[in-house]
Enzyme design. Structure first.
Site, short mmCIF file in Angstrom:
data_model
loop_
_atom_site.label_atom_id
_atom_site.label_comp_id
_atom_site.label_asym_id
_atom_site.label_seq_id
_atom_site.Cartn_x
_atom_site.Cartn_y
_atom_site.Cartn_z
N PHE A 97 -1.07 16.22 3.85
CA PHE A 97 -1.38 15.61 2.56
C PHE A 97 -0.14 15.66 1.67
O PHE A 97 0.48 16.70 1.51
CB PHE A 97 -2.55 16.33 1.88
CG PHE A 97 -3.10 15.55 0.73
CD1 PHE A 97 -3.99 14.50 0.94
CD2 PHE A 97 -2.69 15.84 -0.57
CE1 PHE A 97 -4.47 13.76 -0.13
CE2 PHE A 97 -3.17 15.10 -1.64
CZ PHE A 97 -4.06 14.06 -1.41
N GLU B 253 0.84 -1.20 0.00
CA GLU B 253 0.00 0.00 0.00
C GLU B 253 0.88 1.25 0.00
O GLU B 253 2.00 1.23 0.50
CB GLU B 253 -0.92 -0.06 1.25
CG GLU B 253 -1.78 1.13 1.52
CD GLU B 253 -2.81 1.45 0.44
OE1 GLU B 253 -2.40 1.65 -0.73
OE2 GLU B 253 -4.01 1.54 0.77
N ASP B 254 0.37 2.31 -0.57
CA ASP B 254 1.17 3.53 -0.63
C ASP B 254 1.26 4.26 0.71
O ASP B 254 2.32 4.54 1.21
CB ASP B 254 0.67 4.48 -1.74
CG ASP B 254 -0.83 4.78 -1.64
OD1 ASP B 254 -1.49 4.29 -0.70
OD2 ASP B 254 -1.34 5.49 -2.52
N ARG C 173 1.58 11.98 -9.55
CA ARG C 173 2.10 10.64 -9.26
C ARG C 173 3.53 10.48 -9.76
O ARG C 173 4.30 9.69 -9.24
CB ARG C 173 1.23 9.57 -9.93
CG ARG C 173 -0.19 9.48 -9.39
CD ARG C 173 -0.86 8.22 -9.92
NE ARG C 173 -2.31 8.24 -9.79
CZ ARG C 173 -2.98 7.91 -8.69
NH1 ARG C 173 -2.34 7.53 -7.61
NH2 ARG C 173 -4.30 7.96 -8.67
N ASP D 254 -3.36 6.39 6.25
CA ASP D 254 -3.78 7.65 6.87
C ASP D 254 -4.67 7.30 8.06
O ASP D 254 -4.17 6.97 9.13
CB ASP D 254 -4.50 8.47 5.79
CG ASP D 254 -4.88 9.87 6.24
OD1 ASP D 254 -4.76 10.17 7.44
OD2 ASP D 254 -5.30 10.69 5.40
#
Ligand code: IMP
Ligand code: MG
Length: 193
Positions: free
Chosen positions: A162, A109-110, A175, A113
């Protein structure tokens, strides 16, 4: 300082704030994680499950440092919410192509959060009875997790801001940045989400 050879045009994008993780640090940590996975899954049938789209860059780099036979599959999920907040309501847009029963599954997973997306994914995949199920996350935001999660492999912990780059997007953009950087708050404050 960011090396001048790295996308000078994108770097000058006025929407990008501060660089949190430099390309060289990404490279180094991803290599180390690859070596760790190689050692720990040495005699196991490893299936990497990448979460589209953000994890694609991380997964591709990680996999090049995994020196045991392994396979890869992808899932796409969407969490309902605004562009910068996830709501915890998760919908599967693309499911795995392969069955995972009795296989050793590593979710790639990136970023974690709130943890709600990952928590849903873990619950969902666990019902398919894999031999083992672990998580490898590029980043985890500190102090914002809403559900307890056991993340076995983690490259970076970052403040709860963010970020974009190295796979992570804001409205599908950024990206392709070779680093992880913040977005200036006014960019998403002014956005209609
Ligand atoms: P969570 O469910 O709140 O943990 O959010 C997880 C998902 O939201 C990640 O897989 C990302 O796709 C997205 N996300 C969370 N934080 C960021 C960020 O800072 N930048 C870009 N995407 C993010
Ligand atoms: Mg994601």
């Amino acid at each position: 300082m960011l090396h001048a050879a790295y996308s000078p045009r994108l770097m000058r994008d006025p929407k990008i704030g501060e660089i949190l993780v430099q390309p060289d640090d990404l490279k180094q940590r991803v290599r180390t994680l690859g070596e760790q996975v190689t050692a720990e899954y040495a005699d196991r049938d490893l299936l990497l499950v990448g979460v589209l789209k953000g994890a694609v860059f991380f997964l591709a780099d990680l996999m090049r440092h995994i020196e045991i036979p392994c396979e890869v599959d992808f899932m796409a999920v969407s969490s309902y919410g605004s562009a910068t907040d996830s709501s915890g309501v998760v919908r599967i847009l693309k499911d795995l192509d392969t069955a995972i029963e009795d296989r050793h599954v590593l979710i790639v997973e990136d970023i974690v959060d709130s943890g709600l997306t990952l928590s849903y994914l873990l619950k969902n995949l666990r019902t398919r009875r894999p031999a083992s199920l672990e998580v490898c996350a590029l980043m985890q935001k500190l102090d914002v997790q809403q559900v307890p999660l056991d993340i076995k492999y983690k490259a970076f912990e970052i403040p709860p801001v963010f970020v974009v780059g190295y796979g992570l997007d804001y409205g599908e953009r950024f990206r392709n940045l070779p680093f992880v950087g913040t977005l200036k708050p006014e960019v998403y404050r002014d956005a209609v989400t």
